[in-house]
Enzyme design. Structure first.
Site, short mmCIF file in Angstrom:
data_model
loop_
_atom_site.label_atom_id
_atom_site.label_comp_id
_atom_site.label_asym_id
_atom_site.label_seq_id
_atom_site.Cartn_x
_atom_site.Cartn_y
_atom_site.Cartn_z
CE LYS A 1 -3.81 1.47 3.04
NZ LYS A 1 -4.39 1.16 4.37
CB SER B 1 -8.01 2.29 3.67
OG SER B 1 -7.06 1.68 4.53
CB SER C 1 -7.76 -0.64 6.42
OG SER C 1 -8.61 0.47 6.49
#
Ligand SMILES: *[C@@H]1O[C@H](CO)[C@@H](O)[C@H](O)[C@H]1NC(C)=O
Ligand SMILES: *[C@@H]1O[C@H](CO)[C@@H](O)[C@H](O)[C@H]1NC(C)=O
Ligand SMILES: *[C@@H]1O[C@H](CO)[C@@H](O)[C@H](O)[C@H]1NC(C)=O
Length: 595
Positions: A170, A254, A278
């Site tokens: 990420k 996320s 997330s």
């Protein structure tokens, strides 16, 4: 009078120009006009960044527009579709299990360069079809792979246990030679929004250093929701992220980009971060395995974050991958580098093999509903399927009836976002980019909310501590009714009430936020696919709450058909080894049952 009419026409002029800018940029708030006129338009910054990132894809890996169009028109782009586009070498290597790849890269029968080229190419295709990479580092990766091959040639042994295994992360982690934006346009060309620090592209997160020292190779950084505060992925660089299993549904958030690229096997494994589901939600929605540990097992050092000073309910790093062989390997390998010697926020606990030795009789708690929002039929079917599988292996299943998970509704937002998220607004305002619709709720009327008073924050903290005590006492008390006379070993629970959500139609995050409130280790297991013929909603169902009613109304068997349905396995705090061992046992049994 003259003064008045001049003022009037000035106002008209201002209003007119505001309207013009709004038409051009679709931007309702005004900070742009006063603070932003001298700055480069944020759209130019985005275009330049994307052009630079996409230039990292070799010309002969660019997909023809006909294929891109076909991809857009399809429901699913994972599996046979993306694979039909690959050459034989790329398909053969990326179709191997990670255990097979590692056997061959560590005994010298497969070079790191071949493995890296194959995954870079597949990632390039995955990105062109799905728009999941915010940064691409194929050249750097191939250079590193060559160094690893040279190392092997010279020393006749691998650099480490992850020799030649390509990974993604990420876009919160720092990697040398790649930019970190955390999806903020204003972070382009800076280090975490600051110009001229000399740190741009030079800092490396502790976890990245560990992985690289073990022989793993970073190939890119995955997309996320601006601010991290959301369960769907959207930002002003790459737009809304669709689920590669079903392009009418969300990839989740996320850490959505990481879930999506794993579903497309664009890398061998990857990392997200989690403060309220997330990692677990995108893993579940994209049908991949994941492990979100308790605080203190994996290093978060030198990694960008939202509300980075909030340490009561900390964000943790989680791993995603195709199987629990991989996830176990990543934990064991990174902990073998003794991260606690370099990061005071990692517990000095190596990977404990003794916790992986499972007793012949385990007890599973089964959470079918928390009594606030009940899961959709495919999730319930997945929960029951896992319960049946473990029973068939000779283990016991008991109903899980813990203290109400509704506690999270009070605890989580006050602690996680009690500061009003000033960092998020400031970072958005750096470039004047518009606030994406998914996080407008953070800033009612486009304005910062006042932070909650410290006594209220401390009160919420106390409430959280008290809730943890109650939950642990309940967990221990289950020993009174299990056949083993011991407390429940792990709990089988929903990750979310639904499979990958329909955009704008997820109403309830507590099945995962409660896991962060309690700081439990959580492994996500993809169990089955939604089947519109089997998964029919009972028309007589009486919703518990308004959120339940909304969730119930959002169920659409045809829309969800064929989408992954997953569950999570929860252990007690800091029992990662046991949870991973049990998750591995379950996934292997599920695989056998489907053969
Ligand atoms: C390396 O491992 C693979 C897979 O186990 C095996 O097929 C191959 O023969 C091994 N090669 C060498 C040189 O040991
Ligand atoms: C959950 O907690 C909130 C906030 O305290 C409360 O308003 C709501 O009624 C509770 N819901 C349930 C189902 O207990
Ligand atoms: C403290 O928390 C409790 C439980 O949520 C709540 O009833 C009480 O009003 C809170 N007090 C303050 C000062 O915030």
């Amino acid at each position: 009078m003259a003064v008045k009419s001049t003022m009037l026409s000035l106002t008209t002029l201002l209003l007119l120009s505001i309207t013009t800018f709004m038409l051009l940029f679709g931007r309702p708030d005004t900070s742009f006009f006063f603070g932003g006129l001298s700055r480069k338009c944020w759209k130019t910054t985005v275009a330049e960044k994307l052009e630079r990132v996409n230039a990292e894809i070799p010309r002969d890996w660019l997909l023809p527009s006909k294929v891109l169009e076909e991809g857009r028109g399809r429901r699913e782009i994972t599996g046979s579709f993306i694979e039909s586009l690959l050459d034989q070498e790329t398909l053969a290597i990326t179709s191997l299990d990670n255990s097979e790849i590692l056997e061959q890269t560590t005994n010298g029968s497969l070079t790191a360069v071949r493995v890296t080229r194959a995954f870079c190419k597949r990632a390039a295709f995955a990105h062109q079809l799905n728009h999941n990479l915010l940064e691409i580092g194929f050249d750097l990766a191939l250079e590193r792979a060559q160094e690893l091959d040279d190392y092997f040639a010279k020393h006749k042994k691998p650099l480490g246990p992850l020799h030649g295994l390509p990974y993604t992360m990420k876009d919160q982690f720092h990697m040398k030679g790649m930019e970190t934006t955390m999806a903020y346009v204003g972070w382009v060309g800076t280090f975490e929004g600051k110009k001229g620090t000399g740190k741009e592209g030079r800092v490396e997160s502790e976890l990245v250093m560990e992985l690289n020292s073990l022989g793993a190779i970073p190939i890119g950084k995955t997309t996320l929701i601006t601010s991290l505060w959301g369960g769907e992925t959207n930002n002003n660089f790459l737009g809304y992220l669709w689920n590669p299993h079903n392009q009418q549904l969300s990839a989740g958030g996320s850490s959505g980009g990481e879930g999506a690229i794993q579903a497309l096997r664009g890398s061998a494994f990857g990392f997200g971060t989690d403060i309220g589901g997330s990692v677990s939600m995108p893993a579940a929605f994209n049908g991949v395995c994941s492990m979100k540990p308790s605080w203190g097992r994996l290093s978060f050092k030198d990694t960008a974050n939202s509300a980075p000073g909030q340490a009561v309910l900390p964000t943790v790093v989680g791993v995603m991958g195709p199987d629990f062989f991989t996830i176990r390997k990543i934990f064991e390998a990174t902990l073998s580098t003794q991260p606690w010697l370099r990061d005071p926020d990692v517990l000095p606990i190596p990977w404990r093999k003794e916790l992986e030795e499972l007793p012949t009789k385990l007890t599973f708690g089964l959470l079918l509903t928390d009594g606030i929002v009940s899961p959709h039929p495919p999730i319930t079917r997945a929960l029951r399927e896992v319960a049946e599988i473990v029973k068939s292996l000779g283990h016991e299943v008991v109903m899980w009836e813990p203290p109400s998970h509704n506690a999270s509704v009070v605890i989580h937002p006050q602690i996680a976002r009690g500061d009003g998220s000033p960092d998020v607004l400031a970072n958005i305002q750096l470039s004047g980019e518009p606030i994406i619709p998914q996080i407008k709720n953070l800033f009612p009327g486009g304005k910062l909310r006042a932070p909650i008073p410290l006594p209220q924050f401390e009160n919420a903290t106390l409430y959280m501590k008290d809730f943890r005590k109650q939950y642990q006492a309940y967990w221990q008390s289950t020993a009174e009714f299990t056949r083993t006379g011991l407390p429940v070993d792990v709990v089988i629970a929903p990750v979310s009430p639904h499979a990958a959500p329909i955009p704008d139609k997820s109403y309830y995050y507590t099945y995962s936020s409660i896991v962060n409130v309690l700081d439990l280790p959580a492994a996500v297991i993809p169990v089955t696919l939604v089947d519109s013929k089997l998964d029919i909603f009972d028309k007589n169902y009486k919703p518990f709450t308004e959120k339940d009613r909304l969730t119930w109304q959002a169920y659409d068997a045809d829309k969800f058909d064929g989408t992954p349905a997953s569950v999570q396995i929860l252990g007690q705090r800091w029992e990662e080894e046991k949870v991973v061992a049990i998750a591995r046992m379950i996934t292997e049994a599920l695989k056998k049952s489907k053969m």
